[in-house]
Design a protein around this motif. Structure first.
Motif, mmCIF file in Angstrom:
data_model
loop_
_atom_site.group_PDB
_atom_site.id
_atom_site.type_symbol
_atom_site.label_atom_id
_atom_site.label_comp_id
_atom_site.label_asym_id
_atom_site.label_seq_id
_atom_site.Cartn_x
_atom_site.Cartn_y
_atom_site.Cartn_z
ATOM 1 N N ALA A 11 0.849 -1.195 0.000
ATOM 2 C CA ALA A 11 0.000 0.000 0.000
ATOM 3 C C ALA A 11 0.880 1.238 0.000
ATOM 4 C CB ALA A 11 -0.871 -0.013 1.253
ATOM 5 N N LYS A 12 0.262 2.374 -0.266
ATOM 6 C CA LYS A 12 1.010 3.632 -0.203
ATOM 7 C C LYS A 12 0.172 4.697 0.515
ATOM 8 C CE LYS A 12 -1.369 6.618 -2.837
ATOM 9 N NZ LYS A 12 -2.571 6.149 -3.127
ATOM 10 N N ILE A 13 0.875 5.708 1.016
ATOM 11 C CA ILE A 13 0.139 6.895 1.461
ATOM 12 C C ILE A 13 0.727 8.106 0.757
ATOM 13 C CG2 ILE A 13 -0.740 6.163 3.706
ATOM 14 C CD1 ILE A 13 1.740 7.307 5.002
ATOM 15 N N ILE A 14 -0.142 9.033 0.396
ATOM 16 C CA ILE A 14 0.346 10.301 -0.146
ATOM 17 C C ILE A 14 0.521 11.229 1.054
ATOM 18 C CG2 ILE A 14 -0.093 12.245 -1.687
ATOM 19 C CD1 ILE A 14 -1.790 10.373 -3.395
ATOM 20 N N TRP A 15 1.751 11.630 1.267
ATOM 21 C CA TRP A 15 2.067 12.459 2.439
ATOM 22 C C TRP A 15 1.681 13.917 2.133
ATOM 23 C CZ3 TRP A 15 7.636 12.324 5.010
ATOM 24 C CH2 TRP A 15 7.540 12.884 6.294
ATOM 25 N N GLY A 17 0.390 16.556 -1.321
ATOM 26 C CA GLY A 17 0.196 16.920 -2.720
ATOM 27 C C GLY A 17 -0.768 16.103 -3.562
ATOM 28 N N GLU A 18 -1.694 15.319 -2.941
ATOM 29 C CA GLU A 18 -2.696 14.660 -3.777
ATOM 30 C C GLU A 18 -3.558 15.750 -4.441
ATOM 31 O OE1 GLU A 18 -2.598 15.131 -0.375
ATOM 32 O OE2 GLU A 18 -3.169 13.074 0.110
ATOM 33 N N HIS A 19 -4.112 15.438 -5.538
ATOM 34 C CA HIS A 19 -4.907 16.337 -6.391
ATOM 35 C C HIS A 19 -4.034 17.392 -7.076
ATOM 36 C CE1 HIS A 19 -8.856 14.686 -5.914
ATOM 37 N NE2 HIS A 19 -8.628 14.556 -4.618
ATOM 38 N N SER A 20 -3.224 18.168 -6.307
ATOM 39 C CA SER A 20 -2.394 19.155 -7.005
ATOM 40 C C SER A 20 -1.385 18.458 -7.922
ATOM 41 C CB SER A 20 -1.687 20.068 -6.004
ATOM 42 O OG SER A 20 -1.088 19.323 -4.991
ATOM 43 N N VAL A 21 -1.038 17.195 -7.605
ATOM 44 C CA VAL A 21 -0.095 16.443 -8.442
ATOM 45 C C VAL A 21 -0.666 16.228 -9.858
ATOM 46 C CG1 VAL A 21 -0.901 14.110 -7.741
ATOM 47 C CG2 VAL A 21 1.474 14.442 -8.428
ATOM 48 N N VAL A 22 -1.985 16.164 -9.945
ATOM 49 C CA VAL A 22 -2.638 15.976 -11.259
ATOM 50 C C VAL A 22 -2.361 17.190 -12.152
ATOM 51 C CG1 VAL A 22 -4.909 15.687 -12.379
ATOM 52 C CG2 VAL A 22 -4.434 14.532 -10.203
ATOM 53 N N TYR A 23 -2.138 18.366 -11.516
ATOM 54 C CA TYR A 23 -1.932 19.616 -12.261
ATOM 55 C C TYR A 23 -0.460 20.044 -12.272
ATOM 56 C CZ TYR A 23 -6.893 19.322 -12.113
ATOM 57 O OH TYR A 23 -8.173 18.850 -12.265
ATOM 58 N N ASN A 143 -7.640 9.160 -15.801
ATOM 59 C CA ASN A 143 -6.433 9.873 -16.204
ATOM 60 C C ASN A 143 -5.569 10.206 -14.982
ATOM 61 O OD1 ASN A 143 -4.614 11.168 -17.771
ATOM 62 N ND2 ASN A 143 -5.767 13.088 -17.877
ATOM 63 N N PRO A 144 -4.972 9.170 -14.369
ATOM 64 C CA PRO A 144 -4.245 9.416 -13.123
ATOM 65 C C PRO A 144 -2.916 10.109 -13.358
ATOM 66 C CG PRO A 144 -3.994 7.149 -13.779
ATOM 67 C CD PRO A 144 -4.862 7.788 -14.813
ATOM 68 N N SER A 145 -2.359 10.674 -12.281
ATOM 69 C CA SER A 145 -1.072 11.362 -12.405
ATOM 70 C C SER A 145 0.084 10.377 -12.556
ATOM 71 C CB SER A 145 -0.833 12.203 -11.147
ATOM 72 O OG SER A 145 -0.652 11.340 -10.034
ATOM 73 N N GLY A 146 -0.137 9.124 -12.181
ATOM 74 C CA GLY A 146 0.949 8.135 -12.210
ATOM 75 C C GLY A 146 1.623 7.981 -10.860
ATOM 76 N N LEU A 147 1.183 8.783 -9.876
ATOM 77 C CA LEU A 147 1.811 8.757 -8.549
ATOM 78 C C LEU A 147 1.648 7.397 -7.860
ATOM 79 C CD1 LEU A 147 3.062 10.113 -6.028
ATOM 80 C CD2 LEU A 147 0.820 11.050 -5.516
ATOM 81 N N ASP A 148 0.444 6.829 -7.936
ATOM 82 C CA ASP A 148 0.211 5.550 -7.244
ATOM 83 C C ASP A 148 1.092 4.453 -7.815
ATOM 84 O OD1 ASP A 148 -1.697 6.988 -5.993
ATOM 85 O OD2 ASP A 148 -3.351 5.617 -6.393
ATOM 86 N N ALA A 149 1.163 4.395 -9.146
ATOM 87 C CA ALA A 149 1.968 3.348 -9.788
ATOM 88 C C ALA A 149 3.439 3.528 -9.422
ATOM 89 C CB ALA A 149 1.775 3.399 -11.301
ATOM 90 N N GLY A 272 -4.753 10.579 -0.166
ATOM 91 C CA GLY A 272 -5.390 9.984 -1.347
ATOM 92 C C GLY A 272 -6.435 10.925 -1.901
ATOM 93 N N SER A 273 -7.357 10.366 -2.663
ATOM 94 C CA SER A 273 -8.275 11.250 -3.376
ATOM 95 C C SER A 273 -9.382 11.812 -2.492
ATOM 96 C CB SER A 273 -8.873 10.513 -4.575
ATOM 97 O OG SER A 273 -9.455 9.324 -4.138
ATOM 98 N N GLY A 274 -9.630 11.227 -1.319
ATOM 99 C CA GLY A 274 -10.650 11.753 -0.415
ATOM 100 C C GLY A 274 -12.050 11.297 -0.764
HETATM 101 C C1 MEV Z 1 -3.957 9.354 -6.179
HETATM 102 O O1 MEV Z 1 -4.059 8.285 -5.240
HETATM 103 C C2 MEV Z 1 -4.908 10.421 -5.827
HETATM 104 C C3 MEV Z 1 -4.914 11.649 -6.714
HETATM 105 O O2 MEV Z 1 -3.743 12.421 -6.470
HETATM 106 C C4 MEV Z 1 -5.086 11.337 -8.177
HETATM 107 C C5 MEV Z 1 -3.822 11.048 -8.969
HETATM 108 O O3 MEV Z 1 -2.703 11.270 -8.508
HETATM 109 O O4 MEV Z 1 -4.001 10.585 -10.104
HETATM 110 C C6 MEV Z 1 -6.091 12.471 -6.255
#
Ligand code: MEV
Length: 316
Positions: A11-15, A17-23, A143-149, A272-274
């Motif tokens: 598993a992962k946690i986003i510490w 920048g979630e959502h802003s990472v998409v932009y 269209n994910p940012s690729g962060l999770d992968a 995460g995405s919330g």
């Molecule tokens: C990723 O788990 C959550 C978001 O940042 C979407 C993304 O990175 O694609 C919200």
């Protein structure tokens, strides 16, 4: 070719920048080695492939053949590897709750891909693994940012900017402990990402929130370098407030965030995405982390995990 292949991921946690990472803003994410998914693949003589899965709160069940990304990903990897057998029995055993912002789908894709490469006795480079996990995430999340992968295929905390080579966080992590708490409510990434996209269209000032989230993430390396856990906590609180302004928090997550601070955490935010999913809180030591976790269960968290931050080994 071997008859059985194994693969695993976590598993992962986003510490930050979630959502802003998409932009295009930077994000910081950590794998959670203690919360794992494993995949086992066997060649089969059945006329069609079978997929069985067991998720952290469920029993073993067979996934219908027509279902979703898992089957498509398996076919994609098997075709790319030009495996002679066309039917497989795939078993996925996951301790990662799905749709809780812990990267379940990306980690599952990474585990499956590793299992296929193990079966084929082929070396899998990190860049190939990332490409395959990205394809799978496109199917699952749009269209994910690729962060999770990127996080699921790493064993260390990462600094991630979309469409750029992601890097290991260059700084040692402090002696603090992260608490992860599940709000018990599922949140769909694609729904939350689309909601933010609409908010950006309807209210152009939303882009200031996104930029501010980026600037919060930019301040993290200096706080890490100074071993300043108090500042890290305060940056997490700021990140949570900005996510609230993006309307992706929930009443339960806000309640848990306030409780974590009351119980001694130095900072807390949704991860995460919330629209459901998990809260993370940083505690100065394991005793306070345990208290935070216990108190969060009392205010409705459905599960908690504890991850000391200095347990990651820096890779060169
Ligand atoms: C990723 O788990 C959550 C978001 O940042 C979407 C993304 O990175 O694609 C919200």
């Amino acid at each position: 070719m071997k008859k059985i292949g194994f693969g695993a991921s976590s598993a992962k946690i986003i510490w930050f920048g979630e959502h802003s990472v998409v932009y295009g803003q930077p994000a910081i994410a950590l794998p959670l080695p203690a919360v794992e998914v494993t995949a086992q693949i066997e060649t089969s003589s059945e006329s069609s492939s079978q997929i069985f899965s067991r998720y952290y709160d469920g029993d073993w069940q067979q996934i219908p053949a027509e279902m979703n990304g898992i089957k498509r990903l398996s076919e994609y990897v098997a075709n790319n590897l030009q495996l002679p057998s066309t039917t497989f029995r795939l078993s996925i055993d996951s301790a990662i709750p799905a749709e809780r912002g812990m990267g379940s789908s990306a980690a599952t894709a990474v585990a499956i891909t590793r299992a296929f490469f193990d079966l084929a006795e082929r070396h899998l480079t990190r860049s190939d693994l990332l490409k395959i996990a990205d394809v799978s995430e496109q199917v699952t999340h749009g269209n994910p940012s690729g962060l999770d992968a990127a996080t699921a295929s790493a064993q260390w905390p990462i600094w991630y900017v979309k469409n750029q080579e992601n890097t290991q966080l260059p700084i040692n992590l402090p002696k603090a402990t992260m608490v992860i708490a599940d709000s018990g409510v599922k949140g769909k990434t694609s729904v939350a990402v689309n909601q933010v996209k609409e908010q950006l269209i309807m209210n152009p000032e939303t882009k200031d929130i996104i930029a501010e989230m980026g600037s919060v993430a930019q301040q993290v390396p200096a706080a890490l370098k100074a071993n300043d856990v108090v500042s890290l906590g305060s940056l997490m609180n700021q990140n949570h407030e900005l996510l609230r302004q993006l309307h992706v928090s929930t009443a339960q997550l806000d309640l848990m965030q306030a409780q974590a601070l009351k119980s001694g955490a130095l900072g807390a935010k949704l991860t995460g995405s919330g629209l459901g999913g998990c809260l993370i809180a940083i505690a100065p030591n394991s005793r306070i982390a345990q208290k935070v976790a216990d108190d969060l269960l009392l205010v409705g968290a459905s599960a908690t995990w504890i991850q000391p931050l200095n347990q990651f080994e820096k890779q060169d």
